[in-house]
Design a protein around this motif. Sequence first.
Motif, PDB file in Angstrom:
ATOM      1  N   ILE A 142       0.712  -1.174   0.019  1.00 20.06           N
ATOM      2  CA  ILE A 142       0.551  -0.568   0.286  1.00 20.06           C
ATOM      3  C   ILE A 142       0.815   1.317   0.240  1.00 20.06           C
ATOM      4  CG2 ILE A 142      -1.397   1.276   1.338  1.00 20.06           C
ATOM      5  CD1 ILE A 142      -2.690  -1.516   2.448  1.00 20.06           C
ATOM      6  N   GLU A 143       1.672   1.157   0.470  1.00 18.01           N
ATOM      7  CA  GLU A 143       2.979   2.458   0.706  1.00 18.01           C
ATOM      8  C   GLU A 143       3.426   2.426  -0.268  1.00 18.01           C
ATOM      9  OE1 GLU A 143       3.384   5.103   1.853  1.00 18.01           O
ATOM     10  OE2 GLU A 143       2.595   4.710   3.507  1.00 18.01           O
ATOM     11  N   ARG A 144       3.794   1.806  -1.421  1.00 15.79           N
ATOM     12  CA  ARG A 144       4.316   1.645  -2.943  1.00 15.79           C
ATOM     13  C   ARG A 144       3.549   2.060  -3.615  1.00 15.79           C
ATOM     14  NH1 ARG A 144       8.927  -2.692  -3.136  1.00 15.79           N
ATOM     15  NH2 ARG A 144       9.135  -3.196  -1.439  1.00 15.79           N
ATOM     16  N   ILE A 145       1.989   1.668  -3.592  1.00 15.55           N
ATOM     17  CA  ILE A 145       0.873   2.064  -4.655  1.00 15.55           C
ATOM     18  C   ILE A 145       0.851   3.693  -4.353  1.00 15.55           C
ATOM     19  CG2 ILE A 145      -1.257   2.180  -5.103  1.00 15.55           C
ATOM     20  CD1 ILE A 145      -1.305  -0.564  -4.683  1.00 15.55           C
ATOM     21  N   ARG A 146       1.192   3.773  -3.203  1.00 18.11           N
ATOM     22  CA  ARG A 146       0.730   6.177  -2.074  1.00 18.11           C
ATOM     23  C   ARG A 146       1.744   6.023  -2.996  1.00 18.11           C
ATOM     24  NH1 ARG A 146      -2.665   7.021   1.692  1.00 18.11           N
ATOM     25  NH2 ARG A 146      -2.974   4.864   3.430  1.00 18.11           N
ATOM     26  N   ARG A 147       2.847   5.643  -2.908  1.00 21.62           N
ATOM     27  CA  ARG A 147       3.910   6.787  -3.733  1.00 21.62           C
ATOM     28  C   ARG A 147       4.083   6.392  -5.102  1.00 21.62           C
ATOM     29  NH1 ARG A 147       9.580   5.700  -4.743  1.00 21.62           N
ATOM     30  NH2 ARG A 147      10.759   6.787  -4.944  1.00 21.62           N
ATOM     31  N   ALA A 148       3.011   5.576  -6.007  1.00 20.85           N
ATOM     32  CA  ALA A 148       3.052   5.360  -7.223  1.00 20.85           C
ATOM     33  C   ALA A 148       1.702   6.874  -7.231  1.00 20.85           C
ATOM     34  CB  ALA A 148       3.251   4.430  -7.855  1.00 20.85           C
ATOM     35  N   VAL A 149       0.586   6.955  -6.809  1.00 23.19           N
ATOM     36  CA  VAL A 149       0.153   7.636  -7.123  1.00 23.19           C
ATOM     37  C   VAL A 149       0.322   9.215  -6.605  1.00 23.19           C
ATOM     38  CG1 VAL A 149      -2.474   8.579  -5.647  1.00 23.19           C
ATOM     39  CG2 VAL A 149      -2.223   5.870  -6.235  1.00 23.19           C
ATOM     40  N   ARG A 150       0.987   9.343  -6.224  1.00 23.84           N
ATOM     41  CA  ARG A 150       1.361  10.441  -5.366  1.00 23.84           C
ATOM     42  C   ARG A 150       2.490  11.322  -6.136  1.00 23.84           C
ATOM     43  NH1 ARG A 150       2.633   9.269   0.241  1.00 23.84           N
ATOM     44  NH2 ARG A 150       4.415   8.914  -0.597  1.00 23.84           N
ATOM     45  N   ILE A 151       3.481  10.587  -6.732  1.00 24.33           N
ATOM     46  CA  ILE A 151       4.204  10.918  -8.424  1.00 24.33           C
ATOM     47  C   ILE A 151       3.117  10.659  -9.323  1.00 24.33           C
ATOM     48  CG2 ILE A 151       5.919  10.153  -9.454  1.00 24.33           C
ATOM     49  CD1 ILE A 151       6.950   8.714  -7.844  1.00 24.33           C
ATOM     50  N   ASN A 152       2.188  10.189 -10.285  1.00 20.25           N
ATOM     51  CA  ASN A 152       1.393  10.348 -11.008  1.00 20.25           C
ATOM     52  C   ASN A 152       0.810  11.816 -10.382  1.00 20.25           C
ATOM     53  OD1 ASN A 152      -0.496   8.380 -12.450  1.00 20.25           O
ATOM     54  ND2 ASN A 152      -1.729   9.974 -11.825  1.00 20.25           N
ATOM     55  N   SER A 153      -0.166  11.966  -9.453  1.00 21.14           N
ATOM     56  CA  SER A 153      -0.219  13.773  -9.517  1.00 21.14           C
ATOM     57  C   SER A 153       0.515  14.419  -9.059  1.00 21.14           C
ATOM     58  CB  SER A 153      -1.311  13.440  -8.250  1.00 21.14           C
ATOM     59  OG  SER A 153      -2.743  12.497  -7.967  1.00 21.14           O
ATOM     60  N   GLU A 154       1.453  14.749  -8.723  1.00 22.75           N
ATOM     61  CA  GLU A 154       2.495  15.723  -8.838  1.00 22.75           C
ATOM     62  C   GLU A 154       2.963  16.007 -10.440  1.00 22.75           C
ATOM     63  OE1 GLU A 154       4.613  14.986  -5.037  1.00 22.75           O
ATOM     64  OE2 GLU A 154       5.801  15.990  -6.172  1.00 22.75           O
ATOM     65  N   ALA A 155       3.093  15.112 -10.844  1.00 21.12           N
ATOM     66  CA  ALA A 155       4.015  14.887 -12.780  1.00 21.12           C
ATOM     67  C   ALA A 155       2.826  15.398 -13.487  1.00 21.12           C
ATOM     68  CB  ALA A 155       3.612  13.924 -12.871  1.00 21.12           C
ATOM     69  N   PHE A 156       1.618  15.056 -13.159  1.00 26.22           N
ATOM     70  CA  PHE A 156       0.240  15.850 -13.909  1.00 26.22           C
ATOM     71  C   PHE A 156       0.340  17.225 -13.739  1.00 26.22           C
ATOM     72  CE2 PHE A 156      -4.399  17.729 -13.934  1.00 26.22           C
ATOM     73  CZ  PHE A 156      -4.502  16.871 -15.078  1.00 26.22           C
ATOM     74  N   GLU A 157       0.557  17.599 -12.316  1.00 24.00           N
ATOM     75  CA  GLU A 157       0.101  19.594 -11.545  1.00 24.00           C
ATOM     76  C   GLU A 157       1.429  19.867 -12.658  1.00 24.00           C
ATOM     77  OE1 GLU A 157       0.346  20.995  -7.602  1.00 24.00           O
ATOM     78  OE2 GLU A 157      -1.236  19.139  -7.611  1.00 24.00           O
ATOM     79  N   LYS A 158       2.634  19.533 -12.642  1.00 22.71           N
ATOM     80  CA  LYS A 158       3.452  20.061 -12.988  1.00 22.71           C
ATOM     81  C   LYS A 158       3.182  19.818 -15.022  1.00 22.71           C
ATOM     82  CE  LYS A 158       7.461  20.329  -9.970  1.00 22.71           C
ATOM     83  NZ  LYS A 158       8.539  19.317  -9.174  1.00 22.71           N
ATOM     84  N   ALA A 159       2.737  19.015 -15.259  1.00 21.69           N
ATOM     85  CA  ALA A 159       3.172  19.174 -17.131  1.00 21.69           C
ATOM     86  C   ALA A 159       2.162  20.023 -17.365  1.00 21.69           C
ATOM     87  CB  ALA A 159       2.717  17.397 -17.580  1.00 21.69           C
ATOM     88  N   VAL A 160       0.890  19.659 -16.806  1.00 27.05           N
ATOM     89  CA  VAL A 160      -0.123  20.330 -16.856  1.00 27.05           C
ATOM     90  C   VAL A 160      -0.334  22.086 -17.099  1.00 27.05           C
ATOM     91  CG1 VAL A 160      -1.930  21.487 -15.287  1.00 27.05           C
ATOM     92  CG2 VAL A 160      -2.630  19.305 -16.839  1.00 27.05           C
ATOM     93  N   GLU A 161       0.831  22.850 -16.624  1.00 23.32           N
ATOM     94  CA  GLU A 161       1.755  23.997 -16.637  1.00 23.32           C
ATOM     95  C   GLU A 161       2.043  24.916 -17.885  1.00 23.32           C
ATOM     96  OE1 GLU A 161       4.004  25.465 -13.292  1.00 23.32           O
ATOM     97  OE2 GLU A 161       3.368  24.375 -12.458  1.00 23.32           O
ATOM     98  N   HIS A 162       2.762  23.776 -18.266  1.00 34.84           N
ATOM     99  CA  HIS A 162       2.915  23.573 -19.811  1.00 34.84           C
ATOM    100  C   HIS A 162       2.186  23.485 -20.914  1.00 34.84           C
ATOM    101  CE1 HIS A 162       6.571  24.071 -17.905  1.00 34.84           C
ATOM    102  NE2 HIS A 162       6.207  22.804 -17.117  1.00 34.84           N
TER     103      HIS A 162
END
Length: 362
Positions: A142-162
């Motif tokens: 579950i900890e690993r999945i949480r990390r994958a989810v977090r990275i996924n959402s952060e990447a979305f946020e960063k990319a969407v700026e461009h």
Amino acid sequence: MSEFAARRAAAMAGLERIDAKDRPAGLIVTHLPNVRYLTGFTGSNAILVLTPGQALLATDPRYDLQAREETDCEVAVYKRYPMLGQLLPKLKRAGLKRWGIEAGHLTVDLLGVLEKGLPKTRFVSSASVVEGLRMVKSADEIERIRRAVRINSEAFEKAVEHLRPGISENFFAAELEFQMRALGAERASFETIVVSGPRSAFVHARPSGDPVLANELLLIDMGAHCEGYASDMTRMVFPGVPGKEVKRRYNAVLEAQLAAIDAVRPGVSSVQVDRAARYVLKKREMDTLFVHSTGHGLGLEIHEPPRVARRHGSKLRAGMVITIEPGVYIEGFGGIRIEDTVLVTGTGCEVLTPTSKELLAI
Ligand code: ZN
Ligand code: ZN
């Protein structure tokens, strides 16, 4: 006992639940995610043989060192193909009358090798023994999945700026994948989907060289793979000001998604969760536009049991991780899907995906 040894013991105990007349005494594991689940081995070629009290991991010379380092199993290295053929003497020595095999992950050719090499032996499909265990995740998973989810959402946020109309779908998919890896993901969990305009009505369209269009729906479906575990998220972006029809349909899908999430709790069948989403869309006369299932389990694989669909449901249990992703698809208009990764908890569920579900107008 390591977590892996405990999983192997649980898999062997799972064989006990198979009908006595069919019950195998050993298991030949050929599906790599299952091998990884039971051993920790992350290489791309291996067969795991489980017998009472023994775990043998077969691989080829490329993975000799790695297998010894990653696992606590006995490791056998074979140079020649097929590995299963090389394993026959060891299988013979085990002297079992029945072996469990993973029918969905063993080719007809390899079954032939087994049947020829062990003529008086029966091979019983034990497909769901390991998959069944994998449905309920451990704290570490579950900890690993949480990390994958977090990275996924952060990447979305960063990319969407461009993100601007005019850049190609492919370019933006690459941007999302770049951000995921830059933030620590091993890779994307699947080919990132970025589709603009009417083509978003193709449920699993590939991104193309076409530009992201202004005043059209943009569907983004992405997942990060972290330490072997997946996340999965779909969000809709609208470059421009969304009109009434877009908003009406978007809100219907959002309502369906929230209703399905509301239904997620231990003891409930995943079929009921699917029904909750479908019920909302039916009230809006959009149920016929919802052409896939509401969700799927995820973990070592992006799609794994349980199914969250009209049929073949599983009773939800605390520790399961599933997606909730209803959608509607309209020819000439486009597709709308909203997807979160959701953990079943002791009392209900926790939506792991932190990204806002407002239709994102840019
Ligand atoms: Zn997805
Ligand atoms: Zn999904």
